[in-house]
Design a protein around this motif. Structure first.
Motif, PDB file in Angstrom:
ATOM      1  N   CYS A   1       3.255   9.464   3.005  1.00 51.92           N
ATOM      2  CA  CYS A   1       3.420   8.035   2.710  1.00 51.92           C
ATOM      3  C   CYS A   1       2.850   7.178   3.835  1.00 51.92           C
ATOM      4  O   CYS A   1       2.229   6.131   3.582  1.00 51.92           O
ATOM      5  CB  CYS A   1       4.893   7.717   2.474  1.00 51.92           C
ATOM      6  SG  CYS A   1       5.548   8.449   0.960  1.00 51.92           S
ATOM      7  N   GLY A   2       3.034   7.610   5.063  1.00 51.66           N
ATOM      8  CA  GLY A   2       2.452   6.866   6.179  1.00 51.66           C
ATOM      9  C   GLY A   2       0.936   6.895   6.162  1.00 51.66           C
ATOM     10  O   GLY A   2       0.276   5.870   6.344  1.00 51.66           O
TER      11      GLY A   2
ATOM     12  N   GLU B   1       0.817  -1.213   0.000  1.00 55.24           N
ATOM     13  CA  GLU B   1       0.000   0.000   0.000  1.00 55.24           C
ATOM     14  C   GLU B   1       0.856   1.271   0.000  1.00 55.24           C
ATOM     15  O   GLU B   1       0.325   2.368  -0.125  1.00 55.24           O
ATOM     16  CB  GLU B   1      -0.925   0.017   1.226  1.00 55.24           C
ATOM     17  CG  GLU B   1      -1.888  -1.165   1.315  1.00 55.24           C
ATOM     18  CD  GLU B   1      -2.902  -1.186   0.184  1.00 55.24           C
ATOM     19  OE1 GLU B   1      -3.111  -0.132  -0.451  1.00 55.24           O
ATOM     20  OE2 GLU B   1      -3.480  -2.257  -0.063  1.00 55.24           O
ATOM     21  N   PHE B   2       2.168   1.120   0.158  1.00 57.05           N
ATOM     22  CA  PHE B   2       3.061   2.287   0.177  1.00 57.05           C
ATOM     23  C   PHE B   2       3.010   2.996  -1.177  1.00 57.05           C
ATOM     24  O   PHE B   2       3.197   2.369  -2.221  1.00 57.05           O
ATOM     25  CB  PHE B   2       4.490   1.846   0.473  1.00 57.05           C
ATOM     26  CG  PHE B   2       5.475   2.985   0.581  1.00 57.05           C
ATOM     27  CD1 PHE B   2       5.665   3.634   1.786  1.00 57.05           C
ATOM     28  CD2 PHE B   2       6.208   3.411  -0.522  1.00 57.05           C
ATOM     29  CE1 PHE B   2       6.575   4.683   1.901  1.00 57.05           C
ATOM     30  CE2 PHE B   2       7.107   4.458  -0.433  1.00 57.05           C
ATOM     31  CZ  PHE B   2       7.292   5.097   0.791  1.00 57.05           C
ATOM     32  N   PRO B   3       2.763   4.322  -1.181  1.00 52.71           N
ATOM     33  CA  PRO B   3       2.610   5.062  -2.451  1.00 52.71           C
ATOM     34  C   PRO B   3       3.953   5.446  -3.070  1.00 52.71           C
ATOM     35  O   PRO B   3       4.421   6.581  -2.937  1.00 52.71           O
ATOM     36  CB  PRO B   3       1.810   6.297  -2.030  1.00 52.71           C
ATOM     37  CG  PRO B   3       2.256   6.548  -0.618  1.00 52.71           C
ATOM     38  CD  PRO B   3       2.510   5.190  -0.015  1.00 52.71           C
TER      39      PRO B   3
ATOM     40  N   GLY C   1       4.955   6.024  -6.148  1.00 50.72           N
ATOM     41  CA  GLY C   1       4.944   7.106  -7.130  1.00 50.72           C
ATOM     42  C   GLY C   1       4.864   8.472  -6.474  1.00 50.72           C
ATOM     43  O   GLY C   1       5.560   9.415  -6.881  1.00 50.72           O
ATOM     44  N   LEU C   2       4.031   8.598  -5.459  1.00 51.05           N
ATOM     45  CA  LEU C   2       3.892   9.872  -4.770  1.00 51.05           C
ATOM     46  C   LEU C   2       5.161  10.206  -3.981  1.00 51.05           C
ATOM     47  O   LEU C   2       5.559  11.367  -3.887  1.00 51.05           O
ATOM     48  CB  LEU C   2       2.677   9.839  -3.837  1.00 51.05           C
ATOM     49  CG  LEU C   2       2.256  11.155  -3.202  1.00 51.05           C
ATOM     50  CD1 LEU C   2       2.007  12.217  -4.263  1.00 51.05           C
ATOM     51  CD2 LEU C   2       1.000  10.953  -2.363  1.00 51.05           C
ATOM     52  N   PHE C   3       5.802   9.174  -3.431  1.00 49.59           N
ATOM     53  CA  PHE C   3       7.077   9.377  -2.737  1.00 49.59           C
ATOM     54  C   PHE C   3       8.085  10.028  -3.681  1.00 49.59           C
ATOM     55  O   PHE C   3       8.746  11.016  -3.331  1.00 49.59           O
ATOM     56  CB  PHE C   3       7.607   8.028  -2.235  1.00 49.59           C
ATOM     57  CG  PHE C   3       9.027   8.074  -1.736  1.00 49.59           C
ATOM     58  CD1 PHE C   3       9.307   8.443  -0.430  1.00 49.59           C
ATOM     59  CD2 PHE C   3      10.083   7.751  -2.575  1.00 49.59           C
ATOM     60  CE1 PHE C   3      10.624   8.490   0.034  1.00 49.59           C
ATOM     61  CE2 PHE C   3      11.397   7.795  -2.126  1.00 49.59           C
ATOM     62  CZ  PHE C   3      11.666   8.164  -0.812  1.00 49.59           C
ATOM     63  N   LEU C   4       8.206   9.490  -4.892  1.00 51.69           N
ATOM     64  CA  LEU C   4       9.151  10.040  -5.871  1.00 51.69           C
ATOM     65  C   LEU C   4       8.790  11.474  -6.237  1.00 51.69           C
ATOM     66  O   LEU C   4       9.666  12.335  -6.352  1.00 51.69           O
ATOM     67  CB  LEU C   4       9.165   9.163  -7.123  1.00 51.69           C
ATOM     68  CG  LEU C   4      10.046   9.659  -8.279  1.00 51.69           C
ATOM     69  CD1 LEU C   4      11.513   9.684  -7.848  1.00 51.69           C
ATOM     70  CD2 LEU C   4       9.865   8.773  -9.499  1.00 51.69           C
ATOM     71  N   THR C   5       7.499  11.746  -6.391  1.00 53.96           N
ATOM     72  CA  THR C   5       7.070  13.092  -6.766  1.00 53.96           C
ATOM     73  C   THR C   5       7.399  14.108  -5.676  1.00 53.96           C
ATOM     74  O   THR C   5       7.936  15.185  -5.954  1.00 53.96           O
ATOM     75  CB  THR C   5       5.562  13.109  -7.054  1.00 53.96           C
ATOM     76  OG1 THR C   5       5.290  12.236  -8.152  1.00 53.96           O
ATOM     77  CG2 THR C   5       5.090  14.510  -7.392  1.00 53.96           C
TER      78      THR C   5
END
Length: 455
Positions: A317-318, A51-53, A55-59
């Motif tokens: 992310c959490g 469930e860890f995002p 793609g959003l982490f990279l952004t």
């Protein structure tokens, strides 16, 4: 106790703990996801980690890394100096320059608190010199940050559009950006009229550019004492960083500096064109531009990694990992059914906006957006109200309240109060204005963006 009810209790406890104690809600969310998923639902840890995002982490990392380099190499100061030159000697334009510069800074990828930390000393320094209401100047900066905060390449915009798009809805990044920009712009117009803007129309001054440079270099004693560049809660989130490893802000005294600044401006334009025009992933484009800038001028990226908004990355992310576990627990469907059971979709939409506003005034706007939008999506799937309108209203309601002195942005304005200002009176003014926004903001956003059904 049912899993959905237990998960709601855990979510409420997370918000309470993060509000009362200086603990990142993202860290709490990872713990909550593990306890709820592995202990109570019997999920495998691999399923929770899925469930860890990513793609959003990279952004988030790419965009805030790029902004940190732009700040280090002096591009942000260059933009500030260029903008203030347009004012010449017209005092009445100063608040609007502060509003627009802050909006541009957040629109290109800065977090709201980062932009406010940069601009608040400048704005409030001018307020003291030219008899402008400090409340007007401070709030123009905060609303400017929110106005640009939902651009398609801004942190808030990326988060909301990613969540909505990932749910299968047709998101409208342009509508989201314009809704926030116009809403905050209209608030700024009201503030300008009410807090003495008409009197400023006849005022003149000299040496504006020189004063801008002086104000930019000399933050108020309050700012220095509070170390406001990276502390705070609310929407929360510029930092943390290692003072020893930050690197200074470059000045345009060498050829390398000028080349780096020109390259940064070209890179920001390229980011907008490639990511928006050609629909290429924002995160990959942003981090590619950032690495190219680092190669062009290695000294400009010194300490830039420390300025990445790691606390916000952890928070988002959490929270989204926890939301994924909430979905597995059936919480999303449970809450949606409860809201739909009210039988009054418009009232339910208003309730969601008020929840976002009240919680965000004391806790993290980023976290409440990450939590409420997924909870509202099944309700929106009924088609009883316009999905885009509700998302825009919720986004506006959850962020305009960052004027509260309990949020990072409001606290930054208070910390930068000019010398000689009655701090207690200034605090009460910000508190009173924040209360007005919390009460009136959500219902106005609901009336404009949801009730007509045009979004």
């Amino acid at each position: 106790m049912s899993a959905p009810l237990l998960s709601i209790i855990i979510l409420a406890a997370m918000f309470l703990i993060a509000t009362l104690l200086p603990i990142n809600m993202g860290a709490l969310a990872f713990v909550g996801a593990f306890l709820l998923g592995a202990v109570f639902l019997g999920m495998e840890t691999d399923d929770i980690i899925a469930e860890f995002p990513g793609g959003l982490f990279l952004t988030l990392v790419g965009v805030t890394y790029l902004f940190a380099i732009a700040q280090n190499n002096g591009t942000i100061d260059l933009l500030v100096r260029g903008a203030v030159k347009l004012v010449r000697n017209r005092v009445a334009l100063i608040p609007w320059v502060m509003f627009l510069i802050t909006a541009v800074i957040t629109a290109v990828g800065a977090l709201g608190p980062a932009a406010v930390a940069i601009m608040a000393p400048v704005a409030l320094g001018f307020a003291a010199r030219h008899k402008i209401s400090p409340l007007l100047m401070g709030m123009m900066v905060v609303h400017g940050a929110q106005a640009g905060g939902f651009s398609p390449i801004a942190v808030y915009g990326v988060i909301v559009n990613d969540i909505v798009g990932g749910s299968g809805f047709d998101s409208s990044p342009l509508a989201l950006f314009l809704a926030s920009f116009i809403f905050n712009l209209l608030i700024a117009v009201v503030l300008f009229v009410v807090l003495g803007g008409r009197t400023l129309m006849s005022s003149r001054m000299t040496h504006f550019v020189e004063e801008a440079a002086e104000a930019r270099l000399n933050a108020s004693p309050g700012a220095r004492r509070a170390d406001v560049a990276y502390k705070g809660t609310g929407s929360g989130t510029y930092g943390p960083r290692d003072p020893a490893g930050d690197g200074g802000v470059a000045t345009a005294t060498t050829r390398e500096d000028r080349i780096s600044q020109v390259a940064t401006i070209i890179g920001l334009i390229a980011l907008a064109v490639i990511a928006l025009g050609f629909k290429v992933d924002v995160g990959f484009v942003a981090i590619t531009v950032a690495v190219i800038l680092a190669l062009i001028s290695p000294k400009a990226q010194s300490g830039a990694v420390n300025k990445i908004a790691w606390s916000t990355v952890l928070l988002i992310c959490g929270m989204l990992t926890f939301v994924g576990v909430l979905e597995a627990a059936g919480t999303i469907e449970y809450v949606s059914d409860g809201v739909a059971g009210l039988g009054m979709p418009l009232l339910a939409a208003l309730l969601i906006c008020y929840i976002g506003a009240v919680v965000s005034a004391f806790a993290s706007s980023t976290a409440i957006l990450a939590a409420l939008i997924p909870l509202a999506i099944p309700f929106l799937e009924t088609g009883a109200v316009g999905a885009v309108g509700v998302v825009c209203a919720l986004a506006v309601s959850s962020t305009i309240v960052d004027v509260s002195p309990f949020s990072t942005n409001g606290a930054l304005v208070l910390a930068n109060a000019p010398e000689g200002t009655d701090k207690e009176r200034f605090y009460k003014q910000i508190l009173g204005y924040g209360a007005i926004v919390v009460v009136a903001g959500p219902v106005i956003a609901w009336l404009v963006l949801v009730v007509p059904g045009w979004l």
